[in-house]
Write an enzyme that holds these catalytic residues in place. Structure first.
Site, short mmCIF file in Angstrom:
data_model
loop_
_atom_site.label_atom_id
_atom_site.label_comp_id
_atom_site.label_asym_id
_atom_site.label_seq_id
_atom_site.Cartn_x
_atom_site.Cartn_y
_atom_site.Cartn_z
N GLU A 17 0.74 -0.61 0.09
CA GLU A 17 -0.05 0.10 0.22
C GLU A 17 1.05 1.32 0.11
OE1 GLU A 17 -3.18 0.12 -1.21
OE2 GLU A 17 -3.66 -1.56 -0.24
N SER A 51 -25.63 8.64 -15.95
CA SER A 51 -25.02 7.48 -14.96
C SER A 51 -25.98 6.84 -14.59
CB SER A 51 -24.16 7.90 -14.06
OG SER A 51 -23.77 6.72 -13.38
N GLY A 104 -16.34 5.43 -3.73
CA GLY A 104 -15.99 6.69 -3.02
C GLY A 104 -15.16 5.38 -1.57
N ALA A 105 -15.67 3.49 -1.63
CA ALA A 105 -15.93 2.95 -0.90
C ALA A 105 -14.27 2.99 -0.22
CB ALA A 105 -16.66 1.79 -1.15
N SER A 110 -13.28 5.29 -9.24
CA SER A 110 -13.15 5.73 -10.55
C SER A 110 -12.31 5.01 -11.64
CB SER A 110 -12.40 7.14 -9.43
OG SER A 110 -11.13 6.53 -9.24
N ASP A 154 -4.30 1.39 -9.65
CA ASP A 154 -5.65 1.14 -9.68
C ASP A 154 -6.14 1.05 -11.24
OD1 ASP A 154 -5.73 1.80 -6.93
OD2 ASP A 154 -6.99 3.63 -7.08
N TYR A 208 -3.39 12.04 1.49
CA TYR A 208 -2.80 11.51 -0.01
C TYR A 208 -1.60 12.78 -0.08
CZ TYR A 208 -2.80 8.04 -3.77
OH TYR A 208 -1.27 7.38 -4.96
P1 ADP Z 1 -13.32 5.45 -5.13
O1 ADP Z 1 -12.28 5.47 -6.34
O2 ADP Z 1 -12.78 4.83 -4.29
O3 ADP Z 1 -14.66 4.40 -5.31
P2 ADP Z 1 -13.51 8.41 -5.67
O4 ADP Z 1 -13.70 9.11 -4.96
O5 ADP Z 1 -11.58 8.04 -6.81
O6 ADP Z 1 -13.34 6.80 -4.74
O7 ADP Z 1 -14.19 8.49 -6.75
C1 ADP Z 1 -15.60 7.97 -6.99
C2 ADP Z 1 -16.00 8.71 -8.05
O8 ADP Z 1 -16.18 8.10 -8.64
C3 ADP Z 1 -17.54 9.77 -7.52
O9 ADP Z 1 -17.77 10.30 -6.60
C4 ADP Z 1 -17.80 10.04 -8.77
O10 ADP Z 1 -17.45 11.08 -9.18
C5 ADP Z 1 -17.07 9.16 -9.43
N1 ADP Z 1 -18.09 8.05 -9.90
C6 ADP Z 1 -17.35 6.46 -9.63
N2 ADP Z 1 -18.19 4.99 -10.39
C7 ADP Z 1 -19.40 6.18 -11.06
C8 ADP Z 1 -20.66 6.07 -11.41
N3 ADP Z 1 -20.92 4.40 -11.87
N4 ADP Z 1 -21.23 7.47 -12.06
C9 ADP Z 1 -20.95 8.32 -11.49
N5 ADP Z 1 -19.78 9.02 -11.26
C10 ADP Z 1 -18.89 8.30 -10.78
MG MG Z 2 -11.00 5.87 -7.04
#
Ligand code: ADP
Ligand code: MG
Length: 362
Positions: A17, A51, A104-105, A110, A154, A208
């Site tokens: 990590e 989306s 966001g988990a 993303s 990622d 980060y």
């Molecule tokens: P993680 O990558 O861990 O889930 P991030 O904060 O890096 O968290 O990314 C999450 C963000 O990516 C969301 O807040 C949204 O803006 C965008 N996102 C990811 N998947 C989708 C989706 N299927 N539809 C719309 N937005 C998305």
């Molecule tokens: Mg991310």
């Protein structure tokens, strides 16, 4: 024009990590949760994207520039921008996004979104770009369009994942080496459980960038380009915060290699020990854990997991635990009880397994 579909998975990192931006080894799996993009080319050079996770459809020109599109669609616009910036002729697009990756988990929804869009564009435009290069373009999108200074793990995991395998990724070179490693704990009666803590701390982005700066400072003091090149004896030349950050990088690098060996030997107790040691290092030396992650990890181990650790950037997000299949219910219940006892938002636990990376869907 008829629509086709492409999908790309989220990921969990097994171990290694905060190493992907400092030349170290990482060991992620693509997970069995995916983001799907239904896509068709348009003649007018416009990109329309919607989306299921957002009320607002977004429209922009293929010649978009960083800063123009913000919010969730920036991941899409950024991918189009990065592919064009690399000289690829990207057409206008109609895109419809759906996903079962939690947002966001810490499971990289993303990267799943970027990579699903990237493979759709590659196929629709008939581009000759290999998976690693395409993943690096998706990382470029997240770094320089979205503005998140992440490493390439990622996107590489989402693009190159292979069912039944983890990916040993050596990030020392500009073009990272990606080697599949059999990840077959299931045959030995084990389950990899994700514990989504539902915690999102303010620190995520700032913390980060701060860690990147601190590690960069440690590398500078040691006269190294990348901190993962440091040795245990180098640590004696550092003090305080830089020493703690470097201690994590050096010890975590060794743990990745030990984990690959243990997986090859099917020594799952050892894999579990390494997970738990990694968590301790991230908590105490790199200081990117949080109470929710610590409760999840400690409780999972006390309830029967062979080992557990936070996965991803930290400050919230998810933990993973490796446990016997017959301990799944006990660990799930114990984690829920512990969160309730501590007054924390209810977490979500689910099993996961290594899946294939981005591809066209039937
Ligand atoms: P993680 O990558 O861990 O889930 P991030 O904060 O890096 O968290 O990314 C999450 C963000 O990516 C969301 O807040 C949204 O803006 C965008 N996102 C990811 N998947 C989708 C989706 N299927 N539809 C719309 N937005 C998305
Ligand atoms: Mg991310």
């Amino acid at each position: 024009m008829t629509k086709q579909r492409w999908s790309a998975p989220g990921r969990v990192n097994l171990i290694g990590e905060h190493l992907d931006y400092q030349g170290g080894p990482v060991l992620p799996i693509a997970i069995d949760r995916r983001t799907t993009v239904e896509a068709a080319a348009r003649e007018d050079g416009r990109v329309h994207v919607r989306s299921e996770r957002s009320e607002q459809p977004v429209e922009f020109d293929v010649e978009t520039r960083p800063g123009e599109v913000t919010g969730w669609a920036a991941y899409v616009a950024g991918t189009v921008w990065a592919m064009r910036a690399a000289g690829h002729d990207v057409p206008g697009l109609d895109l419809a996004v759906s996903s079962d990756v939690p947002l966001g988990a810490g499971l990289s929804s993303s990267a799943a979104l970027e990579c699903a869009v990237a493979v759709a564009v590659r196929d629709l435009a008939g581009l000759d770009v290999d998976d690693v290069t395409l993943a690096l373009l998706a990382q470029h999108a997240e770094n320089d369009y979205v503005g998140m200074p992440c490493g390439a793990m990622d996107q590489l995991a989402s693009m190159c994942g292979r069912a039944g395998h983890a990916l040993l990724i050596d990030t020392a070179a500009a073009y990272p080496a990606v080697s599949p490693v059999a990840a077959d704990w299931t045959a030995d009666g084990l389950v990899l459980m994700v514990i989504d803590t539902k915690a999102e701390h303010e620190l995520t982005d700032g913390g980060y960038a701060e860690r990147r700066a601190e590690s960069g400072e440690a590398a500078r003091q040691l006269d190294l380009d990348q901190l993962a090149g440091a040795t245990a004896t180098d640590l004696d030349r550092l003090e305080g915060v830089t020493r703690r950050r470097a201690t994590h990088v050096v010890s975590e690098t060794a743990r990745v290699h030990a984990c690959v060996e243990a997986m090859a030997a099917r020594d799952w107790s050892r894999v579990g020990e390494l997970f738990t040691a990694s968590h301790g290092s991230l908590r105490d030396d790199y200081e990117v854990s949080c109470p929710e992650l610590d409760v999840a990890v400690d409780t999972a181990i006390a309830a029967g997991a062979l080992g557990a650790r936070m996965t991803g950037a930290g400050f919230g997000g998810s933990a993973i635990a490796l446990l016997p299949a017959d301990a799944v219910d006990a660990v799930d219940a114990a984690v829920h009880q512990a969160f309730e006892r501590e007054g924390l938002t209810a977490p979500e636990c689910f099993p996961t397994s290594p899946a294939d990376g981005a591809h066209a869907d039937p």
